[in-house]
Design a protein around this motif. Sequence first.
Motif, mmCIF file in Angstrom:
data_model
loop_
_atom_site.group_PDB
_atom_site.id
_atom_site.type_symbol
_atom_site.label_atom_id
_atom_site.label_comp_id
_atom_site.label_asym_id
_atom_site.label_seq_id
_atom_site.Cartn_x
_atom_site.Cartn_y
_atom_site.Cartn_z
ATOM 1 N N ILE A 270 0.818 -0.786 -0.178
ATOM 2 C CA ILE A 270 0.079 0.088 0.323
ATOM 3 C C ILE A 270 0.758 1.333 -0.070
ATOM 4 N N ARG A 271 0.810 2.251 -1.177
ATOM 5 C CA ARG A 271 1.432 3.729 -1.473
ATOM 6 C C ARG A 271 0.491 4.812 -0.719
ATOM 7 N N ASP A 272 1.391 5.615 -1.028
ATOM 8 C CA ASP A 272 0.677 7.288 -0.263
ATOM 9 C C ASP A 272 0.577 7.617 -1.944
ATOM 10 N N GLU A 273 0.357 8.916 -1.548
ATOM 11 C CA GLU A 273 0.050 9.576 -2.905
ATOM 12 C C GLU A 273 1.612 10.018 -3.536
ATOM 13 N N ALA A 274 2.889 9.997 -2.957
ATOM 14 C CA ALA A 274 3.713 10.060 -3.545
ATOM 15 C C ALA A 274 4.826 8.429 -3.723
ATOM 16 N N GLY A 275 3.436 7.757 -3.327
ATOM 17 C CA GLY A 275 4.699 5.941 -4.210
ATOM 18 C C GLY A 275 5.138 5.574 -2.888
ATOM 19 N N GLU A 276 5.370 6.871 -1.866
ATOM 20 C CA GLU A 276 6.211 5.818 -0.560
ATOM 21 C C GLU A 276 5.427 4.868 0.115
ATOM 22 N N THR A 277 5.804 3.732 0.119
ATOM 23 C CA THR A 277 5.281 2.574 0.720
ATOM 24 C C THR A 277 4.819 3.010 2.527
ATOM 25 N N VAL A 278 3.541 2.271 2.832
ATOM 26 C CA VAL A 278 2.974 2.787 3.830
ATOM 27 C C VAL A 278 2.259 1.738 4.668
ATOM 28 N N ASP A 279 2.014 0.606 4.315
ATOM 29 C CA ASP A 279 2.071 -0.771 4.056
ATOM 30 C C ASP A 279 3.073 -1.822 3.455
ATOM 31 N N ASP A 280 3.374 -2.953 3.865
ATOM 32 C CA ASP A 280 3.757 -3.918 3.439
ATOM 33 C C ASP A 280 3.509 -5.334 3.728
ATOM 34 N N VAL A 281 2.383 -5.024 2.852
ATOM 35 C CA VAL A 281 1.379 -6.193 3.360
ATOM 36 C C VAL A 281 1.920 -7.205 3.637
ATOM 37 N N LEU A 282 2.433 -7.804 2.486
ATOM 38 C CA LEU A 282 2.075 -9.631 2.930
ATOM 39 C C LEU A 282 3.382 -10.519 4.081
ATOM 40 N N ALA A 283 4.754 -9.056 3.871
ATOM 41 C CA ALA A 283 5.457 -9.731 4.284
ATOM 42 C C ALA A 283 5.422 -9.131 5.878
ATOM 43 N N ARG A 284 4.325 -8.236 6.104
ATOM 44 C CA ARG A 284 4.129 -7.830 7.656
ATOM 45 C C ARG A 284 3.397 -8.706 7.934
ATOM 46 N N GLU A 285 1.564 -9.325 6.878
ATOM 47 C CA GLU A 285 1.789 -10.255 7.516
ATOM 48 C C GLU A 285 2.137 -12.083 7.585
ATOM 49 N N LEU A 286 3.156 -12.282 6.940
ATOM 50 C CA LEU A 286 3.972 -13.278 7.036
ATOM 51 C C LEU A 286 4.659 -12.758 8.708
ATOM 52 N N VAL A 287 5.151 -12.131 9.072
ATOM 53 C CA VAL A 287 5.770 -11.695 10.037
ATOM 54 C C VAL A 287 4.222 -12.276 11.604
ATOM 55 N N GLU A 288 3.209 -11.844 10.831
ATOM 56 C CA GLU A 288 1.927 -11.656 12.216
ATOM 57 C C GLU A 288 1.944 -13.627 12.245
ATOM 58 N N TRP A 289 1.831 -13.676 11.447
ATOM 59 C CA TRP A 289 1.501 -15.045 11.620
ATOM 60 C C TRP A 289 3.309 -15.744 12.106
ATOM 61 N N THR A 308 -2.694 -15.175 3.494
ATOM 62 C CA THR A 308 -2.432 -14.073 3.376
ATOM 63 C C THR A 308 -3.511 -12.749 2.966
ATOM 64 N N SER A 309 -3.886 -11.530 2.589
ATOM 65 C CA SER A 309 -4.479 -10.455 2.206
ATOM 66 C C SER A 309 -3.957 -9.977 0.846
ATOM 67 N N PRO A 310 -4.721 -9.956 0.189
ATOM 68 C CA PRO A 310 -3.620 -9.393 -1.199
ATOM 69 C C PRO A 310 -3.203 -8.326 -1.014
ATOM 70 N N GLY A 311 -3.502 -7.583 0.177
ATOM 71 C CA GLY A 311 -2.954 -5.652 0.102
ATOM 72 C C GLY A 311 -3.737 -4.953 -1.733
ATOM 73 N N ALA A 312 -2.596 -4.383 -1.689
ATOM 74 C CA ALA A 312 -2.951 -3.679 -3.501
ATOM 75 C C ALA A 312 -4.089 -4.354 -4.263
ATOM 76 N N LEU A 313 -2.697 -6.226 -4.629
ATOM 77 C CA LEU A 313 -3.543 -6.910 -5.507
ATOM 78 C C LEU A 313 -5.623 -6.755 -5.946
ATOM 79 N N ALA A 314 -5.602 -6.593 -4.129
ATOM 80 C CA ALA A 314 -6.864 -6.564 -4.432
ATOM 81 C C ALA A 314 -8.099 -5.741 -5.226
ATOM 82 N N GLN A 315 -7.558 -4.825 -6.244
ATOM 83 C CA GLN A 315 -7.948 -3.879 -7.234
ATOM 84 C C GLN A 315 -7.494 -4.554 -8.446
ATOM 85 N N ARG A 316 -6.810 -5.791 -8.456
ATOM 86 C CA ARG A 316 -6.879 -6.460 -9.783
ATOM 87 C C ARG A 316 -8.012 -7.381 -9.365
ATOM 88 N N GLY A 317 -8.515 -7.253 -8.459
ATOM 89 C CA GLY A 317 -9.471 -9.314 -8.386
ATOM 90 C C GLY A 317 -9.006 -10.360 -7.678
#
Length: 424
Positions: A270-289, A308-317
């Motif tokens: 997940i990135r902000d408007e400037a393109g900076e990563t604000v949530d490294d979704v997959l790596a974060r959820e694996l660490v939590e698991w 894990t959840s798909p993070g931003a890939l949810a926008q691609r179905g």
Amino acid sequence: MSQETHPSSSAPEPLGPISPETPPTSGTAGPPGEPPRADGRTLPPLPGAERLAAELRALRRPGLSGLRTLRPEALIRVAVAAGLCGGSGDEAAGVEMLLKAGVRHLGGRTLSADGTRGDPLARAAAHTFGLLPDWRGVSGQERRKAAAAVYGVTSERFRKSQEQEVIAELALAVLTVARSAITGPPPPGPVGPEGAAPSVRTPDPVPDPPTRLTGPPLPAAARHRVTVHVASIELLRDIDILVSSENIYLEMSKTFRSTVSGSLRRAAAIRDEAGETVDDVLARELVEWMRAHGRSGLPVRPGTVVPTSPGALAQRGVRRIHHAAVASPTSDGHGYRVDPHVLAEAVSASFRLARAERDRYDPPLSSLCFPLLGAGHGLPPEKAARWLCWAVHEELSRDPSWTVHLVAQRPELAKLLTAASSAP
């Protein structure tokens, strides 16, 4: 079974000018007590990666033209150790050859002549230091802009993030080049009894998947539910579950790597408007698991699949990512290997997990996508394709309601998947 082609199907061309050079043979021995080289010369200890990275950062702005004025001592020492220069007159040329060798080690053999195709890390490193043809005199600003374009980010975003990773990886790569040169080819083994050469154990051949001699064949309707794509997996759309290949520590690849794991991690962030990563979704959820299951810093059983959840890939179905722990470290710690039986177990585990999660979604989950698991870690691609397709067919014979997608970035690998999937 059908085959579909996506934009990443064109094969990269050789880099050409960044090709293996013949190292100079001149040079003098160092003082007594220094570590010996394979050819008998002695060399000073190699500098650390941090010092090399510092010199590379200083060299980034002037590029290759700065080699003579900056005279990077640590890089020169590594170039001497690698046999790429021997005297004060060829130090700049030796460091240039060292950087090119480092790029090749990072995957640069797949670079196209203009640096537009191939491994992203190698492409970015080649652009950063002007190692491509006709880039020697290009300004540091333009080189940074070209390197940033490899990752689709702004120059400023690249400067703050990916550039530091590229420089650190190149520092490690040039050290590896030098260490390989120092080590040289392995010495001949001891002579056996009465002068006979000792027996050398060759690796066990990779077995073929099981053959079904009796029983009903896979239903034709199920066989037609398999589609082969030539694409990078994160570019696919409207597939419920994408499967990622991971090591048994569930450590995802760096986002600048062109592996399945790195590509999915990058695309899901997940990135902000400037393109900076604000949530490294997959790596974060694996660490939590891993933390929740008491496995932090420890391996999981080979063949384990973690969702894990798909993070931003949810926008691609995409609705789920399955992380298959199939790669185990080799005994020397310098790579990974994949047992074909573990590959098959991971496919079965992914289907089992998909069935367990299927009805939690509306509409229910109905499709999975597998990359060519194991092909990059010791399994010959043809064997990896046959084991993958055998395991998929076994699952479809039990439950033909699923739609399965197989994906490979290179057309020749997709052809192997097509042939293996069509086999009886």
